[in-house]
Design a protein around this motif. Structure first.
Motif, PDB file in Angstrom:
ATOM      1  N   LEU A  72       0.998  -1.581   0.203  1.00  0.00           N
ATOM      2  CA  LEU A  72       0.510   0.045   0.367  1.00  0.00           C
ATOM      3  C   LEU A  72       0.373   1.265   0.017  1.00  0.00           C
ATOM      4  O   LEU A  72       0.630   2.080  -1.003  1.00  0.00           O
ATOM      5  N   TRP A  73       1.184   0.898   0.778  1.00  0.00           N
ATOM      6  CA  TRP A  73       2.644   2.840   0.849  1.00  0.00           C
ATOM      7  C   TRP A  73       3.302   2.871  -0.335  1.00  0.00           C
ATOM      8  O   TRP A  73       3.897   3.826  -0.958  1.00  0.00           O
ATOM      9  N   THR A  74       3.606   1.503  -0.971  1.00  0.00           N
ATOM     10  CA  THR A  74       4.749   1.884  -2.039  1.00  0.00           C
ATOM     11  C   THR A  74       4.460   2.252  -3.322  1.00  0.00           C
ATOM     12  O   THR A  74       4.324   2.725  -4.214  1.00  0.00           O
ATOM     13  N   LEU A  75       2.610   1.659  -3.668  1.00  0.00           N
ATOM     14  CA  LEU A  75       1.669   1.871  -4.893  1.00  0.00           C
ATOM     15  C   LEU A  75       1.034   3.789  -4.247  1.00  0.00           C
ATOM     16  O   LEU A  75       1.023   4.253  -4.811  1.00  0.00           O
TER      17      LEU A  75
ATOM     18  N   PHE B 108       5.207  10.146  -6.226  1.00  0.00           N
ATOM     19  CA  PHE B 108       6.143  10.611  -6.880  1.00  0.00           C
ATOM     20  C   PHE B 108       5.919  10.404  -8.131  1.00  0.00           C
ATOM     21  O   PHE B 108       6.302  11.984  -9.334  1.00  0.00           O
ATOM     22  N   ARG B 109       5.136  10.124  -8.763  1.00  0.00           N
ATOM     23  CA  ARG B 109       4.716  10.435  -9.994  1.00  0.00           C
ATOM     24  C   ARG B 109       4.317  12.032 -10.961  1.00  0.00           C
ATOM     25  O   ARG B 109       4.866  12.455 -11.681  1.00  0.00           O
TER      26      ARG B 109
ATOM     27  N   PRO C 150       0.219  -8.440  -4.812  1.00  0.00           N
ATOM     28  CA  PRO C 150      -0.807  -9.044  -3.684  1.00  0.00           C
ATOM     29  C   PRO C 150      -1.530  -7.950  -3.213  1.00  0.00           C
ATOM     30  O   PRO C 150      -1.408  -7.697  -1.328  1.00  0.00           O
ATOM     31  N   LEU C 151      -2.105  -7.077  -3.607  1.00  0.00           N
ATOM     32  CA  LEU C 151      -2.733  -5.829  -3.071  1.00  0.00           C
ATOM     33  C   LEU C 151      -4.482  -5.753  -3.106  1.00  0.00           C
ATOM     34  O   LEU C 151      -4.840  -6.868  -4.118  1.00  0.00           O
TER      35      LEU C 151
ATOM     36  N   PHE D 177      -5.122   4.935  -4.923  1.00  0.00           N
ATOM     37  CA  PHE D 177      -5.181   6.325  -5.885  1.00  0.00           C
ATOM     38  C   PHE D 177      -5.303   7.162  -5.472  1.00  0.00           C
ATOM     39  O   PHE D 177      -5.314   8.683  -5.727  1.00  0.00           O
ATOM     40  N   ILE D 178      -6.782   6.873  -4.087  1.00  0.00           N
ATOM     41  CA  ILE D 178      -7.133   7.840  -4.195  1.00  0.00           C
ATOM     42  C   ILE D 178      -6.383   8.650  -3.048  1.00  0.00           C
ATOM     43  O   ILE D 178      -6.087  10.069  -2.625  1.00  0.00           O
ATOM     44  N   GLY D 179      -5.394   7.908  -2.352  1.00  0.00           N
ATOM     45  CA  GLY D 179      -4.566   8.991  -1.036  1.00  0.00           C
ATOM     46  C   GLY D 179      -3.186   9.745  -1.879  1.00  0.00           C
ATOM     47  O   GLY D 179      -3.886  10.416  -1.119  1.00  0.00           O
TER      48      GLY D 179
END
Length: 274
Positions: A27-30, A36-37, A117-118, A127-129
């Motif tokens: 979750l943190w990685t995504l 960063f995007r 595994p998300l 995505f929302i965060g």
């Protein structure tokens, strides 16, 4: 015997990392990837919206500021600024989540977040965060940028946070829904030009809705964007065009529906897995 000893001495192969109830690392990685995007192109994603808001402020101040006088007991520029900040929050929160999904679909990269595994909840939160983060950053930087030019009081800090964050969550969730639904960038342009922009411009961003005649005044109260902008402005100038508690309930209820819809769409894999 030596070969057998060497085989025995070799370390065990790496084992899968236990995920647990929540895949916090994934979750943190995504989420970081989403942040960063837009930070990598901050001139386009942060500086440009701030510059646009400053241009709006300059044009409206020069065109109407002196003649308009006070609105709700404050100068017109002080009345206008919260609406412009909110417009930046709305547009950028929507743009981040929707563009992230449509780019992944067009480039065929949806497997990058579907295979790990998300869970669907974790995907929606990431995505929302990320989109909320962009909207809040744009709003905060815009507010700081106009401090030297406009004196804006702060009357109710809780309303600024509640309606600002609630607006970012709402448009981020709408962006997820639109990004899942859209098959090309033109589809997102339809949502932006025919849904978000009209609702934003007709919600009291540049004027007090009290000047509207019937039935337009009543129709405005069915626009959820009106409650976001009205409540956000209330946090600054302490005056609202509607009952503030109605706005609190409306934003909370709509966000609950949109967050649920975002989760269900991601869980179904519609237009993502095919």
């Amino acid at each position: 015997m030596r070969d057998q000893a060497e085989i025995t001495a070799q370390p065990n192969p790496p084992q899968p990392r236990p995920v647990g109830l929540v895949n916090w690392l994934g979750l943190w990685t995504l989420y970081k990837k989403e942040v960063f995007r837009f930070l990598k192109v901050s001139i386009q994603t942060i500086a440009a919206p701030v510059a646009t808001t400053l241009l709006f402020m300059m044009v409206f101040s020069l065109a109407f500021g002196a003649q308009r006088g006070e609105v709700h007991g404050v100068p017109y520029t002080a009345f206008l600024l919260p609406g412009l900040i909110m417009m930046g929050i709305l547009n950028n929160a929507f743009a981040n989540s929707s563009s992230s999904l449509i780019v992944a679909k067009v480039q065929g990269n949806t497997v990058d977040f579907l295979m790990p595994p998300l869970s669907s909840v974790e995907l929606a939160v990431a995505f929302i965060g990320g989109a909320v983060t962009r909207g809040v950053i744009v709003g905060a930087v815009t507010g700081l940028a106009v401090i030297p030019f406009v004196a804006v009081p702060i009357s109710h800090i809780w309303a600024i946070f509640y309606f600002g964050l609630g607006a970012a969550i709402m448009l981020s969730a709408i962006g997820v829904i639109a990004g899942v639904w859209a098959e090309k960038f033109d589809h997102l342009s339809v949502v932006t030009n025919f849904v978000i922009m009209p609702l934003t411009f007709l919600s009291g961003t540049f004027y007090s809705v009290e000047v509207l005649p019937e039935p337009f005044l009543t129709i405005t109260h069915f626009n959820p964007f009106f409650y976001m902008i009205d409540g956000f402005r209330y946090g600054f100038i302490g005056v609202a065009d509607s009952q503030i508690w109605i706005g609190v309930l409306v934003i909370g209820a709509i966000n609950g529906v949109l967050l649920t819809a975002s989760y269900l769409l991601l869980h179904s894999g519609w237009r993502l897995k095919s």
